[in-house]
Design a protein around this motif. Structure first.
Motif, PDB file in Angstrom:
ATOM      1  N   ILE A   1       1.151  -1.442  -0.219  1.00  0.00           N
ATOM      2  CA  ILE A   1       0.638  -0.446  -0.119  1.00  0.00           C
ATOM      3  C   ILE A   1       0.788   1.367   0.190  1.00  0.00           C
ATOM      4  CG2 ILE A   1      -1.883  -0.896   1.236  1.00  0.00           C
ATOM      5  CD1 ILE A   1      -0.943   0.789   3.816  1.00  0.00           C
ATOM      6  N   ASP A   2       2.392   1.299  -0.166  1.00  0.00           N
ATOM      7  CA  ASP A   2       2.823   2.078   0.199  1.00  0.00           C
ATOM      8  C   ASP A   2       2.970   3.316  -1.010  1.00  0.00           C
ATOM      9  OD1 ASP A   2       4.226   1.172   2.497  1.00  0.00           O
ATOM     10  OD2 ASP A   2       6.241   0.623   1.104  1.00  0.00           O
ATOM     11  N   GLY A   3       2.144   4.846  -1.076  1.00  0.00           N
ATOM     12  CA  GLY A   3       2.081   6.515  -2.122  1.00  0.00           C
ATOM     13  C   GLY A   3       0.816   5.788  -2.538  1.00  0.00           C
ATOM     14  N   TYR A   4      -0.208   4.833  -1.889  1.00  0.00           N
ATOM     15  CA  TYR A   4      -1.708   4.360  -1.914  1.00  0.00           C
ATOM     16  C   TYR A   4      -2.684   5.101  -1.111  1.00  0.00           C
ATOM     17  CZ  TYR A   4       0.427   3.056  -6.520  1.00  0.00           C
ATOM     18  OH  TYR A   4       0.803   2.681  -7.810  1.00  0.00           O
ATOM     19  N   CYS A   5      -3.663   5.187  -1.521  1.00  0.00           N
ATOM     20  CA  CYS A   5      -4.561   5.627  -0.755  1.00  0.00           C
ATOM     21  C   CYS A   5      -6.247   5.020  -0.196  1.00  0.00           C
ATOM     22  CB  CYS A   5      -4.490   7.640  -1.010  1.00  0.00           C
ATOM     23  SG  CYS A   5      -5.905   7.802  -2.176  1.00  0.00           S
ATOM     24  N   ALA A   6      -6.191   4.402  -2.034  1.00  0.00           N
ATOM     25  CA  ALA A   6      -7.257   3.381  -2.391  1.00  0.00           C
ATOM     26  C   ALA A   6      -7.192   2.731  -3.127  1.00  0.00           C
ATOM     27  CB  ALA A   6      -8.674   4.772  -2.202  1.00  0.00           C
ATOM     28  N   ILE A   7      -8.124   1.667  -3.215  1.00  0.00           N
ATOM     29  CA  ILE A   7      -7.997   0.604  -4.377  1.00  0.00           C
ATOM     30  C   ILE A   7      -9.714   0.634  -4.802  1.00  0.00           C
ATOM     31  CG2 ILE A   7      -8.907  -2.178  -4.132  1.00  0.00           C
ATOM     32  CD1 ILE A   7      -6.764  -2.471  -2.372  1.00  0.00           C
ATOM     33  N   LEU A   8      -9.399   0.561  -6.242  1.00  0.00           N
ATOM     34  CA  LEU A   8     -11.135   0.597  -7.703  1.00  0.00           C
ATOM     35  C   LEU A   8     -10.879  -0.281  -8.087  1.00  0.00           C
ATOM     36  CD1 LEU A   8     -12.603   2.338  -8.905  1.00  0.00           C
ATOM     37  CD2 LEU A   8     -10.896   2.638 -11.008  1.00  0.00           C
ATOM     38  N   SER A   9     -12.012  -1.004  -7.098  1.00  0.00           N
ATOM     39  CA  SER A   9     -12.138  -2.799  -8.124  1.00  0.00           C
ATOM     40  C   SER A   9     -13.477  -2.662  -8.318  1.00  0.00           C
ATOM     41  CB  SER A   9     -12.262  -3.078  -6.724  1.00  0.00           C
ATOM     42  OG  SER A   9     -12.332  -4.926  -6.624  1.00  0.00           O
ATOM     43  N   VAL A  10     -13.246  -3.218 -10.395  1.00  0.00           N
ATOM     44  CA  VAL A  10     -14.152  -3.301 -10.820  1.00  0.00           C
ATOM     45  C   VAL A  10     -14.676  -4.181 -10.986  1.00  0.00           C
ATOM     46  CG1 VAL A  10     -13.163  -4.432 -12.232  1.00  0.00           C
ATOM     47  CG2 VAL A  10     -14.602  -3.821 -13.387  1.00  0.00           C
ATOM     48  N   SER A  11     -16.822  -4.421 -10.747  1.00  0.00           N
ATOM     49  CA  SER A  11     -17.636  -5.183 -10.307  1.00  0.00           C
ATOM     50  C   SER A  11     -17.143  -6.850 -11.187  1.00  0.00           C
ATOM     51  CB  SER A  11     -18.571  -5.312 -10.600  1.00  0.00           C
ATOM     52  OG  SER A  11     -19.072  -4.876 -11.628  1.00  0.00           O
ATOM     53  N   PRO A  12     -17.272  -8.338 -10.925  1.00  0.00           N
ATOM     54  CA  PRO A  12     -17.042  -9.126 -11.580  1.00  0.00           C
ATOM     55  C   PRO A  12     -17.789  -9.249 -12.934  1.00  0.00           C
ATOM     56  CG  PRO A  12     -17.636 -10.032  -9.292  1.00  0.00           C
ATOM     57  CD  PRO A  12     -17.900  -8.106  -8.991  1.00  0.00           C
ATOM     58  N   TYR A  13     -16.704 -10.286 -13.571  1.00  0.00           N
ATOM     59  CA  TYR A  13     -17.308  -9.624 -15.419  1.00  0.00           C
ATOM     60  C   TYR A  13     -17.408 -10.744 -15.594  1.00  0.00           C
ATOM     61  CZ  TYR A  13     -11.956  -9.783 -15.843  1.00  0.00           C
ATOM     62  OH  TYR A  13     -10.909  -9.939 -14.991  1.00  0.00           O
ATOM     63  N   TYR A  14     -17.974 -11.437 -16.732  1.00  0.00           N
ATOM     64  CA  TYR A  14     -18.125 -12.248 -17.396  1.00  0.00           C
ATOM     65  C   TYR A  14     -19.054 -13.178 -16.953  1.00  0.00           C
ATOM     66  CZ  TYR A  14     -17.488 -16.842 -20.439  1.00  0.00           C
ATOM     67  OH  TYR A  14     -17.781 -18.062 -21.503  1.00  0.00           O
ATOM     68  N   ASN A  15     -19.001 -14.258 -14.919  1.00  0.00           N
ATOM     69  CA  ASN A  15     -19.948 -14.884 -14.350  1.00  0.00           C
ATOM     70  C   ASN A  15     -21.468 -14.104 -14.213  1.00  0.00           C
ATOM     71  OD1 ASN A  15     -16.892 -14.294 -13.717  1.00  0.00           O
ATOM     72  ND2 ASN A  15     -17.149 -15.690 -12.460  1.00  0.00           N
TER      73      ASN A  15
ATOM     74  N   TYR B   1     -17.891  -8.433  -3.001  1.00  0.00           N
ATOM     75  CA  TYR B   1     -17.443  -6.973  -2.586  1.00  0.00           C
ATOM     76  C   TYR B   1     -16.990  -7.301  -1.033  1.00  0.00           C
ATOM     77  CZ  TYR B   1     -17.073  -4.099  -6.516  1.00  0.00           C
ATOM     78  OH  TYR B   1     -16.845  -3.909  -8.041  1.00  0.00           O
ATOM     79  N   LYS B   2     -17.533  -7.775  -0.380  1.00  0.00           N
ATOM     80  CA  LYS B   2     -17.772  -8.309   1.076  1.00  0.00           C
ATOM     81  C   LYS B   2     -16.265  -8.236   1.418  1.00  0.00           C
ATOM     82  CE  LYS B   2     -19.747 -10.176   5.464  1.00  0.00           C
ATOM     83  NZ  LYS B   2     -21.522 -10.545   5.715  1.00  0.00           N
ATOM     84  N   ALA B   3     -16.240  -9.422   0.039  1.00  0.00           N
ATOM     85  CA  ALA B   3     -14.912 -10.439   1.014  1.00  0.00           C
ATOM     86  C   ALA B   3     -13.372  -9.950   0.618  1.00  0.00           C
ATOM     87  CB  ALA B   3     -14.722 -12.144   0.331  1.00  0.00           C
ATOM     88  N   ILE B   4     -13.202  -9.008  -0.926  1.00  0.00           N
ATOM     89  CA  ILE B   4     -12.270  -7.955  -0.859  1.00  0.00           C
ATOM     90  C   ILE B   4     -12.035  -7.032   0.487  1.00  0.00           C
ATOM     91  CG2 ILE B   4     -11.399  -6.517  -2.403  1.00  0.00           C
ATOM     92  CD1 ILE B   4     -12.986  -7.290  -4.278  1.00  0.00           C
ATOM     93  N   SER B   5     -13.320  -6.396   0.793  1.00  0.00           N
ATOM     94  CA  SER B   5     -13.361  -6.005   1.952  1.00  0.00           C
ATOM     95  C   SER B   5     -12.796  -6.062   3.476  1.00  0.00           C
ATOM     96  CB  SER B   5     -14.567  -5.652   2.624  1.00  0.00           C
ATOM     97  OG  SER B   5     -14.931  -4.208   3.236  1.00  0.00           O
ATOM     98  N   ALA B   6     -12.858  -7.722   3.611  1.00  0.00           N
ATOM     99  CA  ALA B   6     -12.335  -8.029   5.050  1.00  0.00           C
ATOM    100  C   ALA B   6     -11.033  -8.238   4.900  1.00  0.00           C
ATOM    101  CB  ALA B   6     -13.095  -9.229   4.977  1.00  0.00           C
TER     102      ALA B   6
ATOM    103  N   ILE C   1     -13.180   1.115  -3.586  1.00  0.00           N
ATOM    104  CA  ILE C   1     -13.887   2.711  -4.415  1.00  0.00           C
ATOM    105  C   ILE C   1     -15.008   1.205  -5.546  1.00  0.00           C
ATOM    106  CG2 ILE C   1     -14.054   3.190  -6.052  1.00  0.00           C
ATOM    107  CD1 ILE C   1     -11.480   5.227  -5.046  1.00  0.00           C
ATOM    108  N   LEU C   2     -15.645   1.350  -5.461  1.00  0.00           N
ATOM    109  CA  LEU C   2     -16.935   0.021  -6.513  1.00  0.00           C
ATOM    110  C   LEU C   2     -16.877   0.734  -7.459  1.00  0.00           C
ATOM    111  CD1 LEU C   2     -20.029  -0.898  -4.098  1.00  0.00           C
ATOM    112  CD2 LEU C   2     -17.880  -1.723  -4.103  1.00  0.00           C
ATOM    113  N   TYR C   3     -16.578  -0.227  -8.606  1.00  0.00           N
ATOM    114  CA  TYR C   3     -16.167   0.253  -9.733  1.00  0.00           C
ATOM    115  C   TYR C   3     -17.708  -0.108 -10.940  1.00  0.00           C
ATOM    116  CZ  TYR C   3     -14.583   1.720 -14.590  1.00  0.00           C
ATOM    117  OH  TYR C   3     -14.491   1.085 -16.248  1.00  0.00           O
ATOM    118  N   ASN C   4     -18.500   0.621 -11.462  1.00  0.00           N
ATOM    119  CA  ASN C   4     -19.387  -0.302 -12.020  1.00  0.00           C
ATOM    120  C   ASN C   4     -19.876   0.344 -13.221  1.00  0.00           C
ATOM    121  OD1 ASN C   4     -22.224  -2.121 -12.660  1.00  0.00           O
ATOM    122  ND2 ASN C   4     -23.268   0.179 -12.066  1.00  0.00           N
TER     123      ASN C   4
ATOM    124  N   ILE D   1     -15.742   0.658   1.958  1.00  0.00           N
ATOM    125  CA  ILE D   1     -16.167   1.120   0.545  1.00  0.00           C
ATOM    126  C   ILE D   1     -16.591   2.201   1.020  1.00  0.00           C
ATOM    127  CG2 ILE D   1     -18.266   0.329  -0.595  1.00  0.00           C
ATOM    128  CD1 ILE D   1     -17.556  -2.626   0.033  1.00  0.00           C
ATOM    129  N   ILE D   2     -16.162   3.005   0.281  1.00  0.00           N
ATOM    130  CA  ILE D   2     -16.594   4.755   0.932  1.00  0.00           C
ATOM    131  C   ILE D   2     -17.028   5.593  -0.761  1.00  0.00           C
ATOM    132  CG2 ILE D   2     -15.138   4.568   2.434  1.00  0.00           C
ATOM    133  CD1 ILE D   2     -13.767   6.009  -0.863  1.00  0.00           C
TER     134      ILE D   2
END
Length: 292
Positions: free
Chosen positions: A96-110, A121-126, A133-136, A160-161
């Motif tokens: 995480i050095d230098g980073y303030c957040a994670i942008l995570s796209v929702s699962p594709y194809y499935n 997302y709950k599993a990632i959050s844990a 940041i959720l990405y839709n 999740i902000i």
């Protein structure tokens, strides 16, 4: 998360003609974004062709950008995919050095259900040490994060902000704004609708065209933030056609061609299955660049 208010750019990943990452061009691009007034950078979102980078390449790019920026701008790391177990592992092990957040796209194809998206997302959050940041972006993923699911995640997962919304659905944007917690942020994920989204209450954009025109995109967003929608409309209209051309042959092929023509990056190389834009689009881009 005041770092997420304003104009962010989803950085492209420049490549050499042999397909390797062009770090000299990446450094030029970073310096250009900072000089031209971007508020923050997203490193290895979908615009960065992350799906075609190897794990070691992703690690090297994240570390290179953090070192080059040296705290001058907030950084967000793109870490997302359709294998929940693998994404949880990547987020857990992320430096995480230098980073303030994670942008995570929702699962594709499935094409998961809303409950599947929530549990993903709950599993990632844990395991995440950083805010998420959720990405839709249903046009790419094949599924939609419903407003109720976004609000459920915002209210049950403290880290999740925000949500980067690229569904193009204004009824959905309005529902999120109506029901969200006060500190949950709506961010535009689609350049052409940034102005009207900010009129609804979005706090800014994570931009593609901002790679090539950071000052204009930042000025547009800052004008909206201060309520000067007349000034924002002028810039919006100026960027509208060149933005369309960025997507006519898949993102980031168009914006890479513009950056090459501007001399910011050395080549417009992309990785298969993407290919550079063809002659017709090149001509249209060059013509429109004269007016931007």
């Amino acid at each position: 998360m005041n770092e997420l208010r304003g104009a962010g750019v989803a950085l492209i990943t420049p490549f050499n003609t042999d397909g390797t990452v062009d770090y000299e061009s990446l450094g030029n691009l970073i310096d250009y974004q900072i000089k031209e007034g971007m508020d923050y950078l997203v490193v290895l979102g979908t615009t960065g062709e992350t799906a075609t980078l190897l794990a070691e390449e992703r690690k090297q790019v994240w570390e290179f950008v953090a070192k080059r920026v040296e705290g001058r701008l907030p950084l967000i790391a793109g870490i997302g995919g359709n294998n929940t177990q693998e994404i949880v592992k990547q987020v857990d092990q992320f430096n995480i050095d230098g980073y303030c957040a994670i942008l995570s796209v929702s699962p594709y194809y499935n094409k998961p259900t809303q409950e599947g998206i929530y549990q993903h997302y709950k599993a990632i959050s844990a395991v995440s040490k950083l805010p998420i940041i959720l990405y839709n972006v249903p046009g790419r993923t094949g599924s939609n994060i419903a407003p109720a699911t976004a609000i459920r995640l915002a209210t049950t997962c403290d880290n999740i902000i925000a949500i980067k919304e690229a569904s193009g659905n204004f009824a959905q944007f309005s529902e999120i704004m109506r029901d969200k917690p006060a500190d949950f942020l709506l961010i535009s994920g689609d350049d052409p609708v940034t102005l009207p989204m900010m009129a609804l209450g979005a706090v800014g954009v994570i931009s593609v065209v901002g790679n090539a025109y950071p000052k204009k995109m930042a000025t547009l967003v800052h004008a909206c933030s201060s309520g000067d929608y007349a000034a924002a409309r002028d810039i919006h209209n100026t960027l509208l056609k060149i933005t369309d051309l960025c997507f006519v042959e898949s993102n980031p092929c168009g914006v890479k061609y513009i950056l090459k023509k501007q001399g910011i990056i050395a080549t417009d190389a992309v990785r298969l299955p993407l290919v550079p834009v063809g002659p017709q689009t090149q001509q249209a881009v060059e013509k429109e660049m004269d007016y931007v």
